[in-house]
Design an enzyme around this catalytic site. Sequence first.
Site, mmCIF file in Angstrom:
data_model
loop_
_atom_site.group_PDB
_atom_site.id
_atom_site.type_symbol
_atom_site.label_atom_id
_atom_site.label_comp_id
_atom_site.label_asym_id
_atom_site.label_seq_id
_atom_site.Cartn_x
_atom_site.Cartn_y
_atom_site.Cartn_z
ATOM 1 N N SER A 404 62.932 46.821 112.434
ATOM 2 C CA SER A 404 62.115 46.801 111.212
ATOM 3 C C SER A 404 60.874 47.676 111.369
ATOM 4 O O SER A 404 60.272 48.047 110.379
ATOM 5 C CB SER A 404 61.706 45.384 110.862
ATOM 6 O OG SER A 404 61.467 44.639 112.016
ATOM 7 N N GLU A 437 67.741 47.643 103.618
ATOM 8 C CA GLU A 437 67.174 48.994 103.691
ATOM 9 C C GLU A 437 68.097 49.829 104.571
ATOM 10 O O GLU A 437 68.371 49.457 105.715
ATOM 11 C CB GLU A 437 65.762 48.958 104.269
ATOM 12 C CG GLU A 437 64.684 48.550 103.279
ATOM 13 C CD GLU A 437 63.283 48.646 103.871
ATOM 14 O OE1 GLU A 437 62.335 49.005 103.139
ATOM 15 O OE2 GLU A 437 63.131 48.350 105.080
ATOM 16 N N ASN A 475 58.073 46.953 104.522
ATOM 17 C CA ASN A 475 57.008 46.486 105.413
ATOM 18 C C ASN A 475 55.760 47.353 105.305
ATOM 19 O O ASN A 475 54.645 46.894 105.539
ATOM 20 C CB ASN A 475 57.522 46.413 106.847
ATOM 21 C CG ASN A 475 58.410 45.201 107.035
ATOM 22 O OD1 ASN A 475 58.322 44.239 106.268
ATOM 23 N ND2 ASN A 475 59.274 45.242 108.025
#
Length: 646
Positions: A404, A437, A475
Amino acid sequence: MTVVTIAREGKIAVVTVDNPPVNALSQAVRQGLCEAVAALDADPGVAAVVLTCAGRTFIAGADVNEFGKPPQPPHLPDAISAIEMAAKPWIAAIHGSALGGGFEVALGCRFRLAAREASVGLPEVTLGIVPGAGGTVRTVRLAGVEVAVDLVTTGKPVRALRAIELGLIDRIVEGDLRSGAVTFAENLADELPVPLSLRAAPSMPETFWENAEGAIAKRVRGEIAPLRALACLRRATEVDFASAMAFERTTFLNLRASKQAAALRHVFFAERAAPRPAPLAGIETRPLRNAAVIGGGTMGAGIAAAFRDAGLPVILIERDDAAVERGLANLKAIFDGAVKRGRLTEVAAEARLAGVIGSTDYAALADCDLVIEAVFEELSVKRQVFDELGRVCRADAVLATNTSYLDPREIAQGLPRPGRFIGLHFFSPANVMKLLEIVPTPETDAATLATGFALARLLGKVPVRAGICEGFIGNRILKRYRAEAEALVRQGVAIADVDAAMRAFGFAMGPFEAQDLGGLDIAFLQREGARAAGLDVPETLGDILVRAGRKGQKTGGGWYDYKPGDRRAHPSQEVDQLLHGHIKPAAALDAAAIADRLVSAMAREGEAILAEGVAERASDIDLVEIHGYGFPRWRGGPMFCISPGG
Ligand code: T1G
């Protein structure tokens, strides 16, 4: 192209709607239906009419593309009334989905037959509107108020087997639907059911409506349509048919022009565009017959569960036997939880788990189509994994990372045939969260990228292509959102006021409550990592709290205090003391201004992301926020909020 045709089978006329892709009720279809009623009523050789559709589905509703334009006659209520009052009985033969205006057309028919796999529904509230052609008025007369309230205010379609239990359809047709419907039509009893518009409506006590309104208001957090739909349903039980239809139509037209409806239409089309990006049209994907997950922690187990939910056999790799056992236990807990929530039967849960092989041996991956790692977020650890995968996996296997925050290019360094490598960033819990994603590197080849999107379709995820930067799309915006929230606190706005404002905006939780739930230490460790790497990362208010041992609910306190066994957040004096000197004296800011400030900050970061090419279109950013970060769907997303229509 003629979108409505008539055929004859003896004394039965078969009217077929053929308006690809989903037989939406365009002006031409409405016109064609009205003309069919007139023609067949005038034909003495016709005893009854079967209404069916070509292609993959029955009528999936009004044509959403027409919503921005002035309504053109014949209007749907009139077309349906013509069918309902026709001299010959009409029988709807439903396959695929009869949704919205499509189900309203079926409600105008004397009978509703359906194939076993079909579903019916009135999903208008998911588009920020209410049924506009009798859905609320006829459904209460057909199936009763409780069934109608659930169907209309949730917008959830119902499968045929359930629909027949609820009285929404008359019969399930096994085998060929068309011939089954024609046979049904040939054998109609002389006495036909009374048209719904001529039936009396059931009534319900005041308390029923009060309770329903309270429950819906609590569930929808500011969304308008479900409550307006309830008002239409109530009106349908209190006044005559024509007045109830007029009330419903006015409500429909009023909401159709609303901002919430525009936002939900924006999301509707964005979700339809996302799974099939034009540049990948015609690109052949790699096979997806099985998969493997490296790492059985929260993310790994969730990803494995998502694969199993899609029917893929899974191999779960962990570093040692004890870790394999823990990974399988995590998976079992996920499936047991689904059984408890009634989403899975015990038998199905066992079958899900039986389809997972736990192992410590990478050689077991020699014939895997797709392998994704979800190990500790540490570059060297991830590299070791890909060294192994590069050694054992097939040349055409897709190799993915669930990182991530790390740079996928660095993770893939040294990997043979890097064209098969891609970032697939799932969101926790990975078997529930819809967002995926998809993060290609410059080496990722088109087939691998297309396979990433194919995987998303297989898993029922909403895929969004993201470029490489810290935090990708979601994020990165989260970081901006939190920084802006902290800036408000530094300005003297109360932590609880910021959270209350975002709940009022439509989020389930405000930024500070959400951090307390997830843990303040995750982002803290990232910042510490960056500082250790020599980057100039300013101290945040969150850092001050973590250094004082306040990591969130898990330590009994973060931005708020928590009592043992109680998740309710309580303003904290210790936090006030810890942050004293870092925040200005209390400053009042109204909830709308707070929300506007935070959503604008998200959108500005979104604009930077677009300008850098990290996202391909603004609507993708909206999908990320809605499907990954709880942004209220009926707001359309931060980019929609700042757009002229937003
Ligand atoms: N109008 C126009 N286009 C539509 C459409 C619609 N109602 N529904 C789908 N499409 C397009 C979609 O954009 C896509 O286009 C293609 O069809 C395939 O869709 C008076 C006013 C039917 C279950 O809310 O739920 O009736 O991207 O990818 O996964 O009361 O589409 O290929 O160019 O979703 O097989 C109420 C919405 C309208 C149903 C099929 N109806 N549609 O799912 O295909 S309001 C709905 C769906 C109403 C009345 C009111 C699904 C589906 P493209 P898809 P799918």
